[in-house]
Design a protein around this motif. Sequence first.
Motif, PDB file in Angstrom:
ATOM      1  N   SER A 198      31.142  43.480  39.216  1.00 41.83           N
ATOM      2  CA  SER A 198      32.316  43.763  40.051  1.00 41.83           C
ATOM      3  C   SER A 198      32.866  45.165  39.820  1.00 41.83           C
ATOM      4  O   SER A 198      33.869  45.535  40.416  1.00 41.83           O
ATOM      5  N   GLY A 199      32.239  45.957  38.955  1.00 38.91           N
ATOM      6  CA  GLY A 199      32.780  47.240  38.547  1.00 38.91           C
ATOM      7  C   GLY A 199      33.039  48.196  39.701  1.00 38.91           C
ATOM      8  O   GLY A 199      34.085  48.857  39.761  1.00 38.91           O
ATOM      9  N   THR A 200      32.136  48.316  40.647  1.00 35.31           N
ATOM     10  CA  THR A 200      32.293  49.280  41.756  1.00 35.31           C
ATOM     11  C   THR A 200      33.522  48.948  42.598  1.00 35.31           C
ATOM     12  O   THR A 200      34.335  49.826  42.923  1.00 35.31           O
ATOM     13  N   VAL A 201      33.690  47.707  42.920  1.00 35.66           N
ATOM     14  CA  VAL A 201      34.827  47.300  43.765  1.00 35.66           C
ATOM     15  C   VAL A 201      36.137  47.444  42.984  1.00 35.66           C
ATOM     16  O   VAL A 201      37.165  47.820  43.550  1.00 35.66           O
ATOM     17  N   VAL A 202      36.102  47.170  41.711  1.00 35.65           N
ATOM     18  CA  VAL A 202      37.308  47.295  40.888  1.00 35.65           C
ATOM     19  C   VAL A 202      37.823  48.721  40.917  1.00 35.65           C
ATOM     20  O   VAL A 202      39.033  48.965  41.011  1.00 35.65           O
ATOM     21  N   LEU A 203      36.933  49.695  40.851  1.00 44.52           N
ATOM     22  CA  LEU A 203      37.359  51.096  40.883  1.00 44.52           C
ATOM     23  C   LEU A 203      38.061  51.432  42.202  1.00 44.52           C
ATOM     24  O   LEU A 203      39.028  52.205  42.237  1.00 44.52           O
ATOM     25  N   GLU A 204      37.598  50.853  43.296  1.00 44.08           N
ATOM     26  CA  GLU A 204      38.219  51.129  44.595  1.00 44.08           C
ATOM     27  C   GLU A 204      39.611  50.516  44.698  1.00 44.08           C
ATOM     28  O   GLU A 204      40.538  51.123  45.243  1.00 44.08           O
ATOM     29  N   LEU A 205      39.790  49.335  44.147  1.00 48.65           N
ATOM     30  CA  LEU A 205      41.072  48.629  44.282  1.00 48.65           C
ATOM     31  C   LEU A 205      41.928  48.747  43.011  1.00 48.65           C
ATOM     32  O   LEU A 205      42.887  47.994  42.844  1.00 48.65           O
ATOM     33  N   TYR A 206      41.616  49.700  42.160  1.00 47.41           N
ATOM     34  CA  TYR A 206      42.262  49.790  40.846  1.00 47.41           C
ATOM     35  C   TYR A 206      43.784  49.875  40.928  1.00 47.41           C
ATOM     36  O   TYR A 206      44.489  49.124  40.252  1.00 47.41           O
ATOM     37  N   VAL A 239      28.521  39.235  42.638  1.00 37.97           N
ATOM     38  CA  VAL A 239      27.165  39.791  42.582  1.00 37.97           C
ATOM     39  C   VAL A 239      27.028  40.993  43.511  1.00 37.97           C
ATOM     40  O   VAL A 239      26.454  42.019  43.157  1.00 37.97           O
ATOM     41  N   GLU A 240      27.602  40.897  44.704  1.00 35.06           N
ATOM     42  CA  GLU A 240      27.396  41.940  45.728  1.00 35.06           C
ATOM     43  C   GLU A 240      28.739  42.596  46.053  1.00 35.06           C
ATOM     44  O   GLU A 240      29.748  41.897  46.228  1.00 35.06           O
ATOM     45  N   PRO A 241      28.833  43.938  46.077  1.00 35.77           N
ATOM     46  CA  PRO A 241      30.124  44.625  46.232  1.00 35.77           C
ATOM     47  C   PRO A 241      30.925  44.203  47.453  1.00 35.77           C
ATOM     48  O   PRO A 241      32.141  44.031  47.376  1.00 35.77           O
ATOM     49  N   GLY A 242      30.266  44.075  48.580  1.00 33.69           N
ATOM     50  CA  GLY A 242      31.014  43.709  49.776  1.00 33.69           C
ATOM     51  C   GLY A 242      31.704  42.368  49.621  1.00 33.69           C
ATOM     52  O   GLY A 242      32.882  42.203  49.985  1.00 33.69           O
ATOM     53  N   LEU A 243      30.983  41.414  49.086  1.00 34.56           N
ATOM     54  CA  LEU A 243      31.561  40.088  48.872  1.00 34.56           C
ATOM     55  C   LEU A 243      32.681  40.145  47.825  1.00 34.56           C
ATOM     56  O   LEU A 243      33.733  39.525  47.978  1.00 34.56           O
ATOM     57  N   THR A 244      32.461  40.939  46.783  1.00 32.66           N
ATOM     58  CA  THR A 244      33.460  41.044  45.714  1.00 32.66           C
ATOM     59  C   THR A 244      34.779  41.582  46.251  1.00 32.66           C
ATOM     60  O   THR A 244      35.862  41.102  45.888  1.00 32.66           O
ATOM     61  N   ALA A 245      34.726  42.610  47.108  1.00 31.11           N
ATOM     62  CA  ALA A 245      35.961  43.196  47.664  1.00 31.11           C
ATOM     63  C   ALA A 245      36.739  42.154  48.444  1.00 31.11           C
ATOM     64  O   ALA A 245      37.974  42.051  48.331  1.00 31.11           O
ATOM     65  N   GLN A 246      36.044  41.373  49.260  1.00 30.96           N
ATOM     66  CA  GLN A 246      36.740  40.338  50.037  1.00 30.96           C
ATOM     67  C   GLN A 246      37.416  39.321  49.108  1.00 30.96           C
ATOM     68  O   GLN A 246      38.576  38.937  49.334  1.00 30.96           O
ATOM     69  N   VAL A 247      36.694  38.924  48.067  1.00 29.44           N
ATOM     70  CA  VAL A 247      37.235  37.920  47.150  1.00 29.44           C
ATOM     71  C   VAL A 247      38.486  38.449  46.437  1.00 29.44           C
ATOM     72  O   VAL A 247      39.513  37.772  46.363  1.00 29.44           O
ATOM     73  N   LEU A 248      38.439  39.693  45.972  1.00 28.37           N
ATOM     74  CA  LEU A 248      39.574  40.263  45.238  1.00 28.37           C
ATOM     75  C   LEU A 248      40.801  40.401  46.136  1.00 28.37           C
ATOM     76  O   LEU A 248      41.928  40.109  45.722  1.00 28.37           O
ATOM     77  N   GLU A 249      40.618  40.856  47.372  1.00 28.12           N
ATOM     78  CA  GLU A 249      41.762  41.003  48.265  1.00 28.12           C
ATOM     79  C   GLU A 249      42.394  39.650  48.581  1.00 28.12           C
ATOM     80  O   GLU A 249      43.624  39.512  48.647  1.00 28.12           O
TER      81      GLU A 249
END
Length: 1642
Positions: free
Chosen positions: A1213-1221, A1155-1165
Amino acid sequence: MTRPYIKRLSFTLLDSITDKDPMVQEQVCSALCSLGDAQPDETLHACEEYLRQHDKLAHPYRTKILRAMETVLSSHIHDLDKDTAGAVILLATSEMTRTKELDCDWQQAAGSVLVAVGKRFTNQVMEEVLSRFQPGMLPHSSVLHTLANLSVSNAFDMVPFLPSILSTMLPMLGMAKQDALKVVFCGALQHFSESILEYLANLDQAPDPTVRKDTFGADIFGAYDVLFHHWLQSRDAKLRLAVVAALGPMSHLLPSERLEEQLPKLLPAVLGLYKKHAETFQISKSLGQILEAAVNVSSRTLEVQLDALLVALHAQICVPVESSSPLVMNSQKEVLRCFTVLACCSPDRLLAFLLPRLDTSNERLRVGTLQILRHIINSAAAQMEAKQPFILSSMRLPLLDTNDKVKRAVVQVISAMAHHGYLEQPGGEVMVEYIVQQCALPAEEPEKPGPDGEDLAADSVRAVSIRTLYLVSTTVDRMNSVSVLWPYLLEFLTPVRFTAALTPLCRSLVHLALKRQEAGADDFLIQYNANANLPSPFAMTTRLLVVSSNPYLGDGRGAASLRLLKVMHQNIHPFLGQRWETTMPVLLEYLDEHTEESLSLKEWEEKLLMFLRDTLTVVSDNIWICQLSQEMCKQLPSYSGTPQEKNFLYKCIGTTLGAASSKEVVRKHLRELLETARYQEEAEQEGLACCFGICAITHLEDTLAQLEDFVRSDVFRKSTGIFSIFKDRSEHEVERMKSSLILCYGHVAAQAPRELVLARVESDILRNMFQCFNTKVLGIKVETKDPALKLCLVQSLCMVSQAMCSSAQASSFHFSRKTELVTQMMEFIRAEPPDCLRTPIRKKAMLACTYLVNLEPALEEQTQADVVHSCLHSVMALPPEAEGEDGIGREPLYLDTVCALEDLLTSLLRQNMTPQGLQIMVEHLSPWIKSPRGHERARALGLGACLLEFFQEHLHVSTLVPFHNLGLLVGLFAPRCADTWTTTRQEAVGCVYSLLYLQLGYEGFSRDHRDDVAERLLTLKDGLVNPDPTILFHTCHSIAQVISKRLPSDQLISLLLTVFESLGDPDKNCSRAATVMINCLLKERGNVLLEKVPEIVSVLRAKLRDTQEEHVLPAAQHSVYLLASQHCEAVVSSLLGSPLPFDSHTCALWRALAVEPGLTAQVLELLLEKMSKDVPFKESRAFLLGSTADRVATLLPLAATCALYEVLSAPSSGTVVLELYPQLFAALLLRVSCTVGVQLPRNLQAKERRSTSPARAARNLDPCSSAVDALQALLLRSGSQDMLRCVELERGWELLKTSSGHEDGVAQLASSMAKYAGPRLPLVMKALGCTQNSVYEIQRVTSTAFLAELLSSNVVNDLMLLEPLLDNLTARLKDSSASVRRLVLRGLANMASGSPDKVRAHGPQLLTAMVSGLDDGDEPHSPVALEAMVGLSRLLDLVEPWDLRLVLLHTTIRIRPFFDSEKVEFRTASIRLFGHLNKACHGDCEDVFLEQVVGGLVPLLLHLRDPQVPVASACKFALCMCVPHLECAELAAAFYKYLQEGRSVHFGEFLNSTCKHLMHHFPDLLGRLVSTNLFYFKSSWDDVRAAAPMFTGFLVLHAEPEQKTQVDLEQLIVALQLLLKDPVPGVREKAAETLGRLVKFA
């Protein structure tokens, strides 16, 4: 040398004549003929010698050789020398007489050779043949055959021999004992006679014009004597037929006196053969010839034999024909030809025989006689002219026959009669009537074709008659000049029995009328006094107008009738011509624009009635109009069998009476109509009522008076007692009569002028209607139970009510019987069955109430409530099947009933236009709105929407008052926005929309005011069409937002309470929508949501475990999000520990973490770390020794992959996906590569098989599939939809999962990224570059395939990635994996398409890599070498010529062995590379390369016949590239003509053209080309092996004879001899063909 050489070739071919394959045998014969075309004498000598030497050769093969010799002789007879002819004659004569067998192919072939030679060397042939035709000795049968055939083929040269032949033959006839030999003698005599007759018929061209028939008379008679008196009595059927076949032409050569003498015996004998033979063609043919001969000599014997002849011939015509074979048909023609001969010489006796046989009842005899009669009418017209009256009179009984075959024959006879003037005789009109009767037969159903393919419908009696009538009317000129058909055909228009013939009748009459008009007005105008049987103008007008009401019936009789009516205008009324010229074409055009399916009969009838009214107006003659109405009434009984037409006629009568000015006539006709109507027929009831209604428009008083008189009359009253069963009319008939009268009153009220109706409604119309409806028995009123009578009453009351309401004085009219009528209607409605909708009583009753409600006085409240309740229950409770039961007529009835209910409810609402009044109506609907049955909810919402729309349209607010029940009403409708029925959802939004605007109206806003917030509901309405729950509830949420913004605060509580009640709604969708709306309202309008969050989350989490309700899930997702915001790693670890596969609830919780970009980035990493932390698989060996190790996935990376998919699937999750693509893409691609072929652990495999929980995710847990799904989710979430679709279209995702297609799938992925996501490549390349040293070979292969494919795109050049990419790939050339090295070469070759301008700069590097690839490994079929050839083909056009020259020769020599490789891909690649080398070679290297071109020419041409299409295509390309080096314009033109890509090559034609040019321009290459072809004589491919001798043959064909020194003919002939023993027939065939061509080197 010529003769020995031709002999060698011929003997080689002749040795193969015994081949088992017929096609090879034919080719050998064809080759022999080719030798014969070049050297006829030598070839014939060779064949002759071969047959003499091979005395034991079987007969079939000797026959083929003889046939070949005959072909050569036929073509070169004039080139033949005398010695050769003599040798051939001796051989053929010997072959012909070697066996005693009769009529074998071998003898026939030898005889044909003699016949061919005899065309030039007649004397020599005759000398040899006659030497075997000696007096006193029976000749060989083939000698006779040959003499006969010679006489036919060369009559002028043979006839001079015939006297001596006949004189020699005559004694032999007595010596012949075998029937087969006798047959041959007969055939010879037949042909001799035919030859003599041909000679005598063409004496002016004959070499000896002195020859006369008398020369042969004695011999022919001698032969005749033997044949007739001895052989004709044989038991052998074949001999008898042969004898009779000979007697026919022989009879013309007999002396006249002999013929006259023999006829008394000859004719009976021939006739007697009919009884002995089923096949009679030859008998009939000869009989015809004998009869002609007898007539030519004016024989008197015919008169004596005539009766027997007629009987026998008649029997032949009457015999049943089992088939329509040509032989049977020809036999019939010959018999008919005999009748023609007899008709010309004895017409009286022939008719005396035939005409009485027309009176027989036997079908076959009658049909046969009619067939003969038709034939002689046509073929002996002059002789039959005087007999016409007798023939016509004899047709009396056949005209009465009902058999279809007889009818068809009669029609055909009448057709013949019409052409020869018979119909002009007295009695001809009977024939015309017969034709019309057959046209009026019922139309045939389409039938299947008969057993002999005959189209039965096309040849039916009716179809034949229709064609005959039209043809006789239009093509026989005398029919127009003589009054045969005109005006006689008009008599058939009005009788009902001719109705089916109306269309052809009208068409013929139109044609005849137009012809008469052209002749002049006097010829056209009909004299009715002189033609008493003709229909009057009134009868004709009525008839044609009525049948036009169903215009497409009977092959389009509407248009035909109207056209006739238009043409006849002068005979109908003089004033109509000009008017009909404008009105009639409009009607005809309307019919042309429509079809039977598209035409509205109601509209068409209205147009016809308008046409009739217009016609009556133009005429304006009361006498004429009265006569027309009288005729219409007179014709009414004629249409009892066609209700629709009778109904229309009633309307015409009403229209005509309306135009009449004589009231007495009107009253008289109305009374007659009431007295004579057939009341038991429903259509007639309707028609009668329409008639009275139309008449009442102008004659209301008279119409009502006649109706009332009839009601009071004895005719009506005497049928209404308790003892009516003893009266004239039955009770049922009385009910029908009452129904009709009630309908009449209804139509009168509906049609008559409104200002006159209102005064007569209660006093006359309603009083008489109810008097008919209610019956008094012993003074007590008894209501009828007849549903038809009830329906008529309701329908009429509806019309009466509508008429009252539409009157201008309706507002001031006080209708005292209103309540009584409404109560009566409710009783009818309640009496209807609740479970079905069969009649329109409900609809009509509600419509009547709708009109009645608007009249004064107003209904009481309780009465209104009863009306609403009864009507709602009557319609709402109907089962859904009632809307379309049986699929026939139900749906329109249902829709009409609902419309009637809507009109009634809105009429009632109009009486109380207040919020309270609206609430009362909605409360009536409330139980139906909440019904558990979907169709009832849909109906209720539709009615609610209708009421609200009506209320809104008619709202007038004079003072600002609160809309106090808004919340309650909105709460009732709003949850229905998520109903499972789409229509219900749409209507619910419309209701909310209307309520919000009602609120605005009560707040003082004008009706045309548009509120932006409320208008948003209309845009949201479209979203409710989609049944997808996500879209549905999102739309409901938006609707709730709109409601919250426009709802007054004091209404919020009532709204919430109402919506909370909907949580228990039977429709689960509405229950869930209620949850959505409650949450939205609480969030938007109060703090309740914040205070209640913990409790709500707790409840919903518990429901996740216990229930499957979807509305619990959002709360649980929100709770997980809050928890993860504080304890991310713990939540991730906990969720990863969930059992695999994740159930749907777990998946939803994973998605909540995005739901929230900051949380999404942590989860993906965290998930990437978990996925790469452990090894991707473990190897597990089975317990069997030597078995291969299975790869089993490890659990943690597998769970992390599944979790990644769920997180990446969340749109947020789209914004975080672009950063970690880059990291995500590289990691997932490599995860895919290392899971190809990896299995699940056994416990998970078993779990997957056992899993049946509905909560389980639908996705496959397979490790590779999971990784591919995650990769797809990544692309989708990063905005690379085009890339995703591109790979999907090429099936790349499926390929990625398979070991065999993995590389192709990776390549497609790289290609689509270069095309759609180029800017992301640098970082992705960097992430993949570090895999060069991966311990997993599959990961190195995957990364190499990806990087190699990038070079095929120009984007790497644009991004300045070329150099690092080349360096990365060339570094992998030393990889231990052959797959990696192969992919490196593919990538380097991709520069040709991706960066062609950079190839020249890197040419040496690229060529070195490719050439080294050709030598890679020791395998004969190395895949690296194949890749190198393919790569070189792509690069050659782009490198420096000097760089190419250094490797040219080496490359050409290296690839040459692959031309004949067993593997198709190696053949294709090497040949295509050879073409590219030719294309790239120019300048100094051309000389070096020319030798290679010449050496490759034969293989390339032969491989055009390669069984593999890609190889053949590569050969086409290579040949087109080679041909410029040969510097031959004609050869180049041939190549470009035949070898175009996509064009199918006719190989023989192309090869022939190629060899022609090669031998013309390069004759010195003959030896080399032939020797190369010899190598392919042993090819393993059948087509190539067959092409090689064909190639050789064409080379020889076009080579000059002096070039034969280049060819080792001995070696070539030996090789071809071996090919003649090849197991494949096609190869043997081509070898034989080539041997035939070697005659060139003779």
